[in-house]
Design an enzyme around this catalytic site. Sequence first.
Site, PDB file in Angstrom:
ATOM      1  N   ARG A  57     -15.538 -63.030 -30.319  1.00  0.00           N
ATOM      2  CA  ARG A  57     -15.837 -61.783 -31.031  1.00  0.00           C
ATOM      3  C   ARG A  57     -16.901 -60.954 -30.312  1.00  0.00           C
ATOM      4  NH1 ARG A  57     -18.860 -62.806 -35.179  1.00  0.00           N
ATOM      5  NH2 ARG A  57     -17.433 -64.209 -36.265  1.00  0.00           N
ATOM      6  N   TYR A 111     -13.228 -34.306 -38.178  1.00  0.00           N
ATOM      7  CA  TYR A 111     -11.963 -35.023 -38.371  1.00  0.00           C
ATOM      8  C   TYR A 111     -11.882 -35.490 -39.835  1.00  0.00           C
ATOM      9  CZ  TYR A 111      -8.615 -38.797 -37.156  1.00  0.00           C
ATOM     10  OH  TYR A 111      -7.548 -39.645 -37.059  1.00  0.00           O
ATOM     11  N   ASP A 183     -18.796 -36.815 -32.144  1.00  0.00           N
ATOM     12  CA  ASP A 183     -17.429 -37.275 -31.892  1.00  0.00           C
ATOM     13  C   ASP A 183     -16.961 -36.537 -30.644  1.00  0.00           C
ATOM     14  OD1 ASP A 183     -14.662 -37.654 -31.765  1.00  0.00           O
ATOM     15  OD2 ASP A 183     -14.471 -37.848 -33.947  1.00  0.00           O
ATOM     16  N   LYS A 208      -6.784 -41.796 -27.739  1.00  0.00           N
ATOM     17  CA  LYS A 208      -6.286 -40.512 -27.255  1.00  0.00           C
ATOM     18  C   LYS A 208      -6.221 -40.505 -25.726  1.00  0.00           C
ATOM     19  CE  LYS A 208      -6.297 -39.667 -31.601  1.00  0.00           C
ATOM     20  NZ  LYS A 208      -7.403 -39.099 -32.349  1.00  0.00           N
TER      21      LYS A 208
HETATM   22  C1  PLP Z   1      -7.823 -39.435 -33.641  1.00  0.00           C
HETATM   23  C2  PLP Z   1      -9.246 -39.098 -33.836  1.00  0.00           C
HETATM   24  C3  PLP Z   1     -10.124 -40.033 -34.385  1.00  0.00           C
HETATM   25  C4  PLP Z   1      -9.669 -41.374 -34.907  1.00  0.00           C
HETATM   26  O1  PLP Z   1      -9.157 -42.191 -33.954  1.00  0.00           O
HETATM   27  P1  PLP Z   1      -8.126 -43.413 -34.247  1.00  0.00           P
HETATM   28  O2  PLP Z   1      -8.207 -44.152 -32.979  1.00  0.00           O
HETATM   29  O3  PLP Z   1      -6.806 -42.779 -34.521  1.00  0.00           O
HETATM   30  O4  PLP Z   1      -8.662 -44.173 -35.428  1.00  0.00           O
HETATM   31  C5  PLP Z   1     -11.445 -39.671 -34.500  1.00  0.00           C
HETATM   32  N1  PLP Z   1     -11.892 -38.464 -34.121  1.00  0.00           N
HETATM   33  C6  PLP Z   1     -11.081 -37.531 -33.591  1.00  0.00           C
HETATM   34  C7  PLP Z   1     -11.627 -36.218 -33.186  1.00  0.00           C
HETATM   35  C8  PLP Z   1      -9.730 -37.818 -33.435  1.00  0.00           C
HETATM   36  O5  PLP Z   1      -8.916 -36.883 -32.937  1.00  0.00           O
END
Ligand code: PLP
Length: 388
Positions: A57, A111, A183, A208
Amino acid sequence: MSGDKPATRLVHAGRRPEWTHGVVNPPVYRASTCLFETLDAYEAASRNPDAGLYYGRRGTPTTWALAEALTEMEPGAAGTHLFPSGVAAIAAVLLAATSSGGHVLMADNVYEPTRLMAKSILAQIGVETEFYDPTNHESLPERIRGNTQAIYMESPGSLTFEVQDVPAIAALARARGILSILDNTWATPLLFPAIRHGVDLSVQSLTKYVVGHSDALMGSVTAAPDAWQNLRNTALRLGQTAAPDDCALALRGLRTLAVRMERHGKTALALAQALAAHPAVERVICPGLPGDPGHALWTRDFSGYASLFAIALKPGSREALAACVDNLRHFGMGFSFGGYESLVLPVKPMRTVTRWQTEGPMLRIHCGLEDADDLIADMKNGLDRYAG
Ligand SMILES: *Cc1c(COP(=O)(O)O)cnc(C)c1O
């Protein structure tokens, strides 16, 4: 290493021969138990469990390689913790930065699951979230209270792409003893090295651009030195860890991030420009284009454009919208972005303290790695169908 340009660092980052025994990529260590040969070794490892293998972990050479690579992409950072999704990373960073009785200033364009986290779990533990207008950071100093613990930003914001003055907000937070959280999924550290710009905690949905092929979910938080130990401890207490096979996919994606981002950005700007002139388009929302309210800040702070922008359409029927999106040849319809295939998604931005209104429907567009001319022709045909 640190003198090299980002694209060069992407190739070398996180690659330690002692972790790979000479092969180029770290093996996928599928591990829970790590065996100690002696009582001495067990006791020594327990005194310093981050010095080497301890328990799956806490990480293996596969996870260390990815975490270290991400840290190297954020000059000034002390460390990176990996999570099984971007949302898990956001939940942990908010729990690490706050405590009962605290107050968080959060941009109104975050988000949607981030907003829901604030309104549900943070509220349940007695942390108050106050949303602020992302286009007006001048109002922030007067909103800071004695119990304000964090300022949470997303720039450009989800769906609507407002660009914030992140360096100024991070400096304000630091001067007032408050943590700044960003973010950074839209830009990745390649286009915006957040820690170097003064941010304390830089969050990414690796799902992403880093993974880049729509085949794994993962998240990360990279922390400045003062914020690192608390982030790491909170994440471990929450049991947050990333799967080794997913880490290997993310490492593979990371090596090509610079070439992909360059292509994504070029195509997105070409498509955004082409669509701006289409009669069905009310306006294009793309800080990479001159005339966009975020253009000056984007030009100052970002070293390139990513794949995403939005278009607000002139009013039209649901049938017209379906005729547009159902028959596109190159744009799939679905969540997420950052993969090789282009995507389109009808969206309705949520707001608490500001207003977001368009008279017609809004489409978020992710430009993949296809030829730009094909994407332009496909989307123009779609908009022709929308206009009837
Ligand atoms: C997609 C996204 C997230 C969340 O990511 P996941 O990996 O799908 O949980 C967080 N912030 C932004 C800006 C995003 O586009």
